[in-house]
Scaffold this motif. Structure first.
Motif, PDB file in Angstrom:
ATOM      1  N   ALA A 333      -7.534 -47.769 -28.206  1.00  0.00           N
ATOM      2  CA  ALA A 333      -8.321 -48.794 -28.905  1.00  0.00           C
ATOM      3  C   ALA A 333      -8.501 -50.033 -28.038  1.00  0.00           C
ATOM      4  O   ALA A 333      -9.604 -50.606 -27.961  1.00  0.00           O
ATOM      5  CB  ALA A 333      -7.647 -49.152 -30.234  1.00  0.00           C
ATOM      6  N   ASP A 334      -7.432 -50.446 -27.361  1.00  0.00           N
ATOM      7  CA  ASP A 334      -7.523 -51.620 -26.488  1.00  0.00           C
ATOM      8  C   ASP A 334      -8.511 -51.382 -25.348  1.00  0.00           C
ATOM      9  O   ASP A 334      -9.217 -52.296 -24.921  1.00  0.00           O
ATOM     10  CB  ASP A 334      -6.149 -51.966 -25.914  1.00  0.00           C
ATOM     11  CG  ASP A 334      -5.172 -52.457 -26.979  1.00  0.00           C
ATOM     12  OD1 ASP A 334      -5.621 -52.832 -28.078  1.00  0.00           O
ATOM     13  OD2 ASP A 334      -3.959 -52.432 -26.699  1.00  0.00           O
ATOM     14  N   GLY A 335      -8.559 -50.149 -24.859  1.00  0.00           N
ATOM     15  CA  GLY A 335      -9.430 -49.842 -23.732  1.00  0.00           C
ATOM     16  C   GLY A 335     -10.896 -49.775 -24.078  1.00  0.00           C
ATOM     17  O   GLY A 335     -11.748 -49.799 -23.178  1.00  0.00           O
ATOM     18  N   LEU A 336     -11.234 -49.705 -25.367  1.00  0.00           N
ATOM     19  CA  LEU A 336     -12.640 -49.604 -25.761  1.00  0.00           C
ATOM     20  C   LEU A 336     -13.439 -50.846 -25.399  1.00  0.00           C
ATOM     21  O   LEU A 336     -14.662 -50.776 -25.256  1.00  0.00           O
ATOM     22  CB  LEU A 336     -12.746 -49.324 -27.264  1.00  0.00           C
ATOM     23  CG  LEU A 336     -12.283 -47.939 -27.716  1.00  0.00           C
ATOM     24  CD1 LEU A 336     -12.231 -47.864 -29.232  1.00  0.00           C
ATOM     25  CD2 LEU A 336     -13.206 -46.857 -27.154  1.00  0.00           C
ATOM     26  N   ALA A 337     -12.769 -51.964 -25.247  1.00  0.00           N
ATOM     27  CA  ALA A 337     -13.462 -53.200 -24.879  1.00  0.00           C
ATOM     28  C   ALA A 337     -13.658 -53.311 -23.372  1.00  0.00           C
ATOM     29  O   ALA A 337     -14.389 -54.192 -22.909  1.00  0.00           O
ATOM     30  CB  ALA A 337     -12.684 -54.407 -25.386  1.00  0.00           C
TER      31      ALA A 337
END
Length: 382
Positions: A333-337
């Motif tokens: 989830a953090d990497g989606l940005a």
């Protein structure tokens, strides 16, 4: 066909990696030599040849949480890197190679490779691309089909999240992921049709095999397919990511979606509708990655791939269908940005190329290709 039950939501991962010559950055037809050496190690059963000799496949054990899977895959990749390095070679991720031409690929000396050559001519060499397959355990065949239908509906999102194949044949493809376009040329490739029950599934497989174009389920290249002999559902649309960690995080995400479907909380309200939207959505995911506007069949609405992924991550965090995987899911989830793999690959090329431009069809400068390949290799366990 008999479905061999397995532990529900057990997890397995297959990674197809590129073998390259560090001095040139070109693919190296060295898989048989490396695989022979790897077979002599205690973990030899986890390595396998593919149809062409510039690819080596790694298969995990059956795992039950993402952290154990991560530990194993890092160890397997590390061992592969050590063997390759001793031979003056390197391995890397990504779904395609910028200097990849089908007529330069060499088939492995296996019975299956020769069958594929006789049956499909140049196509197996053209489809000498690099993918990731995720297996999720299922308790019985009917449940496997129900979950497989939900997973198939989410394949455009999976393609977008893993997109790492922007280059092919000395050029920029214009796509975030050109690799998932390759199976569409086969008469038994692309999206899995909606499966009503086990009898329907068997009839479709028998129908394809009766044409002579396939002999077993292994020859049917659907995006998602049940694997009766393993007792799993297999998702096959992912490009091989640039890093092992991203591969494991995507596997954890796939398992969480399967868990929601298994529990009956993630359903397709109109399972036989939206075929056209699904096909268009698959294409747009290949072209634009997470920036694409994709069709979410659960909400029956068009959303960006990034928003769809974030919404599902939030739902997974709230419902915790696979609580042991929370760290991997949060990392995903953090990497989606952040920067997508296909964008990172383009940025790497531009930064290393003397012209500061993307590859445009001519043979790349040798130094640029070698430096680019080395940069991609470093990301595999970085």
């Amino acid at each position: 066909m008999q479905f061999a039950p397995s532990e529900a939501l057990s997890l397995g991962l297959e990674l197809e990696l590129q073998i390259v010559d560090p001095s040139t950055g070109q693919l190296s037809a060295s898989a048989p030599r490396l695989c022979q050496q790897l077979q002599e190690t205690p973990q030899g059963r986890h390595y396998a040849l593919e149809a062409t000799r510039s690819t080596i496949e790694m298969n995990s054990s059956v795992q039950h949480d993402a952290q154990a899977l991560r530990t194993e895959m890092h160890a397997l990749v590390g061992q592969l890197q050590d063997v390759a390095s001793a031979e003056g070679l390197a391995v890397r991720g990504g779904g395609t190679h910028v200097a990849q031409f089908w007529n330069e690929r060499i088939l492995t000396a296996t019975d299956r490779a020769h069958v594929l050559d006789r049956r499909f001519g140049f196509l197996p060499k053209r489809f000498s691309t690099y993918g990731m397959h995720v297996h999720v355990g299922m308790p019985d065949g009917e449940t496997a089909l129900r979950v497989a239908n939900v997973l198939q509906a989410h394949t455009p999102l999976f393609i977008a999240m893993a997109a790492a194949s922007p280059f092919l044949q000395h050029g920029d493809s214009g796509f975030a992921a050109c690799r998932p376009l390759e199976p569409l040329v086969y008469p038994h490739g692309g999206p899995m049709p909606h499966l009503f029950d086990w009898a329907h599934f068997e009839s479709l497989v028998h129908e394809l095999c009766a044409t002579g174009i396939a002999e077993t389920l292994k020859d049917i290249y659907w995006d998602v397919r049940p694997k009766p002999e393993f007792g799993t559902v297999e998702v096959r649309v992912f490009d091989t990511p640039l890093s092992v960690d991203k591969a494991v995080n995507l596997a954890a995400f796939t398992r969480a979606i399967a868990a929601l479907a298994l529990a009956g909380t993630l359903k397709l309200p109109q399972p036989r509708r939206h075929v056209t939207e699904g096909k268009v959505s698959r294409f747009l995911a290949c072209r634009d990655g997470l920036q694409a506007r994709l069709f979410d069949p659960v909400r029956a609405d068009w959303v960006t791939g990034r928003d769809w992924a974030l919404d599902l991550c939030a739902r997974i965090a709230a419902e915790r269908p696979t609580p042991t995987d929370q760290a991997a899911l949060q990392a995903l989830a953090d990497g989606l940005a952040g920067e997508e793999d296909h964008a990172r690959m383009r940025a790497l090329w531009i930064g290393l190329s003397p012209s500061g431009e993307l590859p445009s069809g001519g043979a790349p400068d040798t130094e640029t290709l070698a430096a680019y390949s080395a940069a991609v290799c470093k990301q595999l366990r970085g």
